[in-house]
Design an enzyme around this catalytic site. Structure first.
Site, PDB file in Angstrom:
ATOM      1  N   HIS A 134      54.134  -8.976  57.407  1.00  0.00           N
ATOM      2  CA  HIS A 134      53.420  -8.537  56.198  1.00  0.00           C
ATOM      3  C   HIS A 134      54.368  -8.153  55.059  1.00  0.00           C
ATOM      4  O   HIS A 134      54.012  -7.377  54.179  1.00  0.00           O
ATOM      5  CB  HIS A 134      52.492  -7.362  56.534  1.00  0.00           C
ATOM      6  N   HIS A 188      51.269   2.148  55.145  1.00  0.00           N
ATOM      7  CA  HIS A 188      52.624   2.609  54.815  1.00  0.00           C
ATOM      8  C   HIS A 188      52.616   3.772  53.820  1.00  0.00           C
ATOM      9  O   HIS A 188      53.631   4.067  53.198  1.00  0.00           O
ATOM     10  CB  HIS A 188      53.443   1.478  54.202  1.00  0.00           C
ATOM     11  N   HIS A 236      63.226  -4.973  62.141  1.00  0.00           N
ATOM     12  CA  HIS A 236      63.729  -4.634  60.808  1.00  0.00           C
ATOM     13  C   HIS A 236      63.977  -3.139  60.657  1.00  0.00           C
ATOM     14  O   HIS A 236      63.330  -2.331  61.298  1.00  0.00           O
ATOM     15  CB  HIS A 236      62.851  -5.156  59.681  1.00  0.00           C
ATOM     16  N   GLU A 271      56.840  -1.534  64.260  1.00  0.00           N
ATOM     17  CA  GLU A 271      55.589  -2.232  63.919  1.00  0.00           C
ATOM     18  C   GLU A 271      55.127  -3.188  65.022  1.00  0.00           C
ATOM     19  O   GLU A 271      53.994  -3.663  64.992  1.00  0.00           O
ATOM     20  CB  GLU A 271      55.750  -2.993  62.592  1.00  0.00           C
TER      21      GLU A 271
HETATM   22  C1  DHB Z   1      59.714  -4.961  54.182  1.00  0.00           C
HETATM   23  C2  DHB Z   1      59.171  -4.968  55.475  1.00  0.00           C
HETATM   24  C3  DHB Z   1      58.075  -4.161  55.773  1.00  0.00           C
HETATM   25  O1  DHB Z   1      57.515  -4.084  57.010  1.00  0.00           O
HETATM   26  C4  DHB Z   1      57.523  -3.363  54.790  1.00  0.00           C
HETATM   27  O2  DHB Z   1      56.432  -2.641  55.121  1.00  0.00           O
HETATM   28  C5  DHB Z   1      58.050  -3.337  53.518  1.00  0.00           C
HETATM   29  C6  DHB Z   1      59.156  -4.137  53.219  1.00  0.00           C
HETATM   30  C7  DHB Z   1      60.859  -5.849  53.862  1.00  0.00           C
HETATM   31  O3  DHB Z   1      61.398  -6.503  54.742  1.00  0.00           O
HETATM   32  O4  DHB Z   1      61.228  -5.928  52.682  1.00  0.00           O
HETATM   33 FE    FE Z   2      55.903  -2.771  57.137  1.00  0.00          FE
END
Ligand code: DHB
Ligand code: FE
Length: 280
Positions: A12, A59, A193, A240
């Site tokens: 997302h 978020h 991430h 996540e």
């Molecule tokens: C990014 C990834 C995410 O899960 C998010 O909520 C906001 C930004 C990203 O990789 O930039």
């Molecule tokens: Fe996210």
């Protein structure tokens, strides 16, 4: 009775919403990523689900640190989107299915999952970007959606086992709905991430690929991964992945029809999968 036709996993990342807004789907940088969604859209077009249950993580738009439900479900006729500051155009409201929402809430609470019900809920990029990816025309072909949010923001977050069990109860609740409708369940977010701190930019393709394999063949094995280990391996926002576990729990036996793993511009590895339910 309602049937669950299958599950879809998708990232997302807000940058995807920007690429869509700027029509960059065919730009060489993004092409592989967006091409990975073509089989998903074909599958949706073939099966035409009546409702999408969208498991995502808010978020900070719908909930904030002052009030952070571990699990929350929308029980509204529509869900508005608002500007979060990522530069993505604000989208028109998404249609809900309040009757099915309340049926699910009844079933979940009966099954001892005390879920927060939200008759008003603003949906953020965790919900809107997947909807745009799967139904690019939005209003035209998009089914009503039921947002379900899990806390990945404010520790303690739920365990992998709790999330899989939540999904199992969700599956039971959906299947007990008396109307003959087809439901698709989306598990959004991830994969590995970390957006901040010393390990910002951390990505772990080996771990991601193991998760993509095990979530099909042996999701129970993934419940052995502790929350600390999940974050150590997948990064702080790699938490996540719990939404994928919730989605998987709602499905019975599945076969994987399609998989795509891609690391686009952002800090996040994107995994796209279709898991079709197999009647057993
Ligand atoms: C990014 C990834 C995410 O899960 C998010 O909520 C906001 C930004 C990203 O990789 O930039
Ligand atoms: Fe996210």
């Amino acid at each position: 009775m309602a049937t669950i036709i299958g599950g879809i996993t998708t990232s997302h990342i807000p940058a995807i919403g920007n690429a869509i807004a700027r029509e960059q789907q065919n730009n060489p940088y993004w092409k592989d990523f967006f091409d990975g969604y073509r089989p998903v859209r074909d599958w949706l077009d073939k099966h035409k689900p009546d409702v999408a249950v969208v498991i995502y993580n808010d978020h900070g738009l719908g909930f904030f640190l002052d009030q952070m439900p571990t699990f929350a479900i929308g029980a509204a006729h529509e869900y508005r989107n608002e500007d979060e500051g990522w530069g993505i155009p604000t989208l028109p409201p998404f249609k809900g299915d309040a009757e099915l929402s309340w049926h699910i809430i009844e079933g979940m609470v009966r099954d001892e999952f005390d879920i927060t019900s939200c008759q008003e809920l603003a949906v953020d990029h965790g919900f809107t970007v997947p909807m745009q990816l799967l139904w690019p025309e939005l209003g035209l072909s998009m089914p009503p959606a039921i947002p379900i949010s899990a806390n990945t923001v404010q520790h303690p977050i739920p365990t992998m086992k709790r999330c899989l069990d939540f999904g199992k109860a969700l599956g039971r609740a959906i299947r007990s709905y008396p109307k003959d409708i087809k439901v698709v369940v989306l598990g959004t977010g991830g994969l590995s991430h970390q957006l901040d701190g010393e390990r910002a930019g951390h990505i772990n393709p080996e771990f991601d690929k193991m998760c993509m394999e095990k979530i099909i063949s042996d999701p129970e094995a993934l419940t052995k991964i502790s929350r600390h280990e999940l974050i150590r391996q997948a990064g702080s926002q790699g938490s996540e992945f719990i939404m994928w576990m919730m989605m998987r729990g709602a499905l019975g036996n599945v076969k994987a029809l399609h998989q795509n793993y891609h690391i686009p511009i952002s800090n996040t590895a994107a995994g796209t999968m279709i898991m079709e339910s197999i009647d057993s």
